[in-house]
Structure formats: C-alpha cells, structure tokens
Design an enzyme around this catalytic site. Structure first.
Site, PDB file in Angstrom:
ATOM      1  N   THR A  14       0.829  -1.213   0.000  1.00  0.00           N
ATOM      2  CA  THR A  14       0.000   0.000   0.000  1.00  0.00           C
ATOM      3  C   THR A  14       0.859   1.256   0.000  1.00  0.00           C
ATOM      4  OG1 THR A  14      -1.806  -1.127   1.096  1.00  0.00           O
ATOM      5  CG2 THR A  14      -1.733   1.241   1.376  1.00  0.00           C
ATOM      6  N   THR A 100       1.563  -4.380   4.404  1.00  0.00           N
ATOM      7  CA  THR A 100       1.356  -4.743   5.816  1.00  0.00           C
ATOM      8  C   THR A 100       0.812  -6.162   5.985  1.00  0.00           C
ATOM      9  OG1 THR A 100      -0.860  -3.781   5.730  1.00  0.00           O
ATOM     10  CG2 THR A 100       0.913  -2.374   6.579  1.00  0.00           C
ATOM     11  N   ASP A 101       0.167  -6.706   4.925  1.00  0.00           N
ATOM     12  CA  ASP A 101      -0.566  -7.970   5.112  1.00  0.00           C
ATOM     13  C   ASP A 101       0.322  -9.126   5.568  1.00  0.00           C
ATOM     14  OD1 ASP A 101      -2.955  -6.792   4.507  1.00  0.00           O
ATOM     15  OD2 ASP A 101      -3.057  -7.543   2.445  1.00  0.00           O
TER      16      ASP A 101
HETATM   17  N1  ASP Z   1      -2.670  -5.462   0.731  1.00  0.00           N
HETATM   18  C1  ASP Z   1      -1.609  -4.536   1.090  1.00  0.00           C
HETATM   19  C2  ASP Z   1      -0.296  -5.301   1.097  1.00  0.00           C
HETATM   20  O1  ASP Z   1      -0.066  -6.035   2.024  1.00  0.00           O
HETATM   21  C3  ASP Z   1      -1.885  -3.943   2.418  1.00  0.00           C
HETATM   22  C4  ASP Z   1      -0.890  -2.931   2.871  1.00  0.00           C
HETATM   23  O2  ASP Z   1       0.196  -2.774   2.385  1.00  0.00           O
HETATM   24  O3  ASP Z   1      -1.255  -2.247   3.839  1.00  0.00           O
HETATM   25  O4  ASP Z   1       0.485  -5.173   0.198  1.00  0.00           O
END
Ligand code: ASP
Length: 342
Positions: A14, A100-101
């Site tokens: 993200t 973050t995932d």
């Molecule tokens: N779906 C995204 C990822 O993990 C979520 C994020 O980065 O917050 O790449």
C-alpha cells in the site's frame, strides 16, 4: 573507500499504492509507485540520512506486489538482496518497503535466517500514496531514522513505533496503527526522527547456520505447510483433506494453551503417523504455549526427539524445548524452513 549507503529495497504494498482519488482509502491498487518515487515523496530523506551517518540513499526495486501475494521467488530475491547488503562493507543499513498484510512473516524470516549485524528496517503504510491520509512518507522517514541508528536486527517501523520481527503482528485491517507487538509493546518510538529505544535486542537463533541459509536459497520451492485452527464445532475434515492432498506439515492454531477439539485429534495423530510434521501453537493473540500441553486428550502434541531437534530455530534462543514459541503465521514459516533445511 566507497561512500557508505543506506539501501532502500522496494517490494510494493500500500505504501506504493495508488487510488482513483485522494479520498479513497480502500479498493486501491497496491504496488504501483516505484521505490525511487517513494523516496522522492519525502523531501529531506537524503539530508536526514547524510546528516546522521554521511551515507547516501540507494534505491533498488525487488518486486512490485501486493504483499498478500508474497511468494517464494520474491522472498528469495529479497533474501539475496539483503544478504548482499549485509556482506557489502559500503552498505551501512537496509530499509525495505513492504505491504502490511504479510509483513510479520517477512520480518521474522529475515531475522531468523540472516540474523543481521546491521539494521534492517521494514516499513509500510495503511493508506495508498495518493490518499489525503497517506502515512507512507512519514513511515519511510522514520524507517530511515531507525536505519541510521545502527541498532542491529530486523525492525518494523510504522505509526511512530518500532517493533521486533518476532513480536510484530498486523492486528487491524484499516486503522493507521495496524501493527502491534503481540507482547511487551514496541521496542522504540520515533519522535521527530529521534528514536527512543526502550530495550530488548533482536532475538538470535544460534541453530541456524550459514550452510542452512545456502540450502534455503538453493530451494526452488518450500515445503507445503498449512495452518489448521481448532474451535467450536471443529471436525477432522480439513486435516483429512490436507493429508489426502499431500500436505507436508501442519501448524495447529489450538484453543487456549494449544488444546485441540477431540474431533480433530485422531486425524492429527494420523498425520504424525504418516510422517507429516505437526506443531502446536495457540490462536490466542498474546502469550505462548506454557509447558507441553499434554493430557486433556492431546497425545499428538508429544513431540518426537527428531521434531524437538527441529524446533531449534524457534526455541533454542529461549533455552526451552517445550513448545512452539511463535504465533501460527510465523510458526508456519518456521516449519517450512525446518522441513527444507534440517
Ligand atoms: N494489501 C496490502 C499489502 O499487504 C496492504 C498494505 O500494504 O497495507 O500489500
């Protein structure tokens, strides 16, 4: 001597995401903006690094993915790039931009198999770069501040907090401070680019050797390990289906202190009898299994000495050999490493 550098590795997420408009905080596309573009969004980043360390920033794009889709080829490229940076005397520290995932898994992997003697700092964002609320630029700035501090180990920086690789978990799908240390709180806070450490060194795994790392990097794929959860109305069907499909390892996210629904027990015993690795963990969000959860109808948890030996990657540093000391998401990766390299 070559000028020192802090290497910034981009993997997507993200933090590199783009939405149709600035008010859109969900439904955007992750992994769109290059790592060079992320650096450009923080006007004083080079000066921050240079002022603290004299180092220049060097950006390298490793991947451009949504981290929900993390796979072994990307992990392997990342491991190779971080390893190269750790071996390069001109590289002072590394920063990794990441979604973050699955960040908690990548952070733990890097700490476990590289055990860095330099700072390796992962950072991320909960809003895309196009958002009114974009948190990526500040997180990146904070990550560079932590990297410039030279505290060895893998650290995760987000929302002004620094988390250890083993403790960090994603605990919220939306809010900006979505990451948490599952026990003990953060290791440090970043305030106006000053890092205030509270203690706690990065965990070391003495059982993991350079030879094992080479063995891991030579793998074309990692063994198939799944997490199965125990809970109300649990049946044996998921375990049976996985066994029939050839799963090589199971991490059981048990209730409480690693207890298992009686309906699933026999299938897990069967898995062990077939040579499938079975480790026990807890679905509780905090804490670790306390002692061997024997009795209470969970004989399958009695690890063989072979399996106990294989647990060294998790438990050796703790001086204990009694249980998996990791939450299920990380225990699953630990088991893959164990099956691939021990
Ligand atoms: N779906 C995204 C990822 O993990 C979520 C994020 O980065 O917050 O790449």
């Amino acid at each position: 001597m070559a000028q020192e550098k802090i290497v910034i590795l981009g993997t997507g997420g993200t933090i590199a995401g783009q939405a149709q408009n600035s008010t859109q905080g969900v439904g955007y596309k992750a992994g769109q903006i290059s790592v060079a573009g992320l650096l450009a969004a923080v006007p004083d980043l080079s000066q921050l690094a240079a002022g603290r360390t004299g180092a220049v920033l060097d950006a390298l794009q490793i991947a451009q993915i949504d981290s929900k889709d993390m796979d072994w080829p990307v992990w392997r490229s990342l491991l190779q790039a971080v390893k190269a940076g750790l071996e390069d005397t001109a590289t002072r520290a590394l920063v990794i931009t990441h979604g973050t995932d699955t960040l908690e898994e990548t952070a733990w992997l890097l700490q476990a198999v590289l055990q860095p003697t330099k700072a390796v700092v992962l950072t991320c964002a909960m809003r895309p770069a196009t958002s009114l609320q974009a948190d990526g630029p500040q997180n990146l700035r904070d990550a560079v501040a932590v990297a410039a501090g030279d505290v060895p180990g893998v650290w995760v920086v987000a929302a002004g907090e620094v988390h250890a690789a083993r403790e960090v978990l994603k605990v919220h799908p939306y809010r900006l401070n979505a990451l948490r240390s599952y026990e003990g709180g953060p290791c440090a806070y970043v305030e106006e680019s000053r890092v205030r450490w509270l203690g706690r060194a990065a965990v070391q795994y003495p059982g993991w050797t350079a030879a094992r790392l080479e063995q891991l990097l030579a793998c074309e794929e990692l063994p198939w390990v799944e997490i199965v959860q125990s809970g109300s109305l649990q049946s044996a069907r998921a375990v049976q289906a996985l066994l029939a499909a050839g799963v090589q390892g199971l991490v059981v996210a048990g209730t409480g202190n690693g207890t298992i629904h009686q309906a699933m027990e026999q299938a897990l015993l069967q898995a062990r009898a077939q040579g499938v690795s079975v480790w026990y963990s807890t679905r509780c969000l905090e804490g670790q299994l306390v002692g061997l959860p024997v009795g209470q109808g969970v004989p399958a948890v009695q690890a063989s000495s072979h399996e106990i030996a294989a647990h060294v990657i998790q438990v050796e540093a703790e001086g204990g050999l009694d249980a998996v000391l990791l939450p299920p998401s990380k225990a699953r990766i630990a088991m893959m490493l164990q099956l691939a390299c021990y």
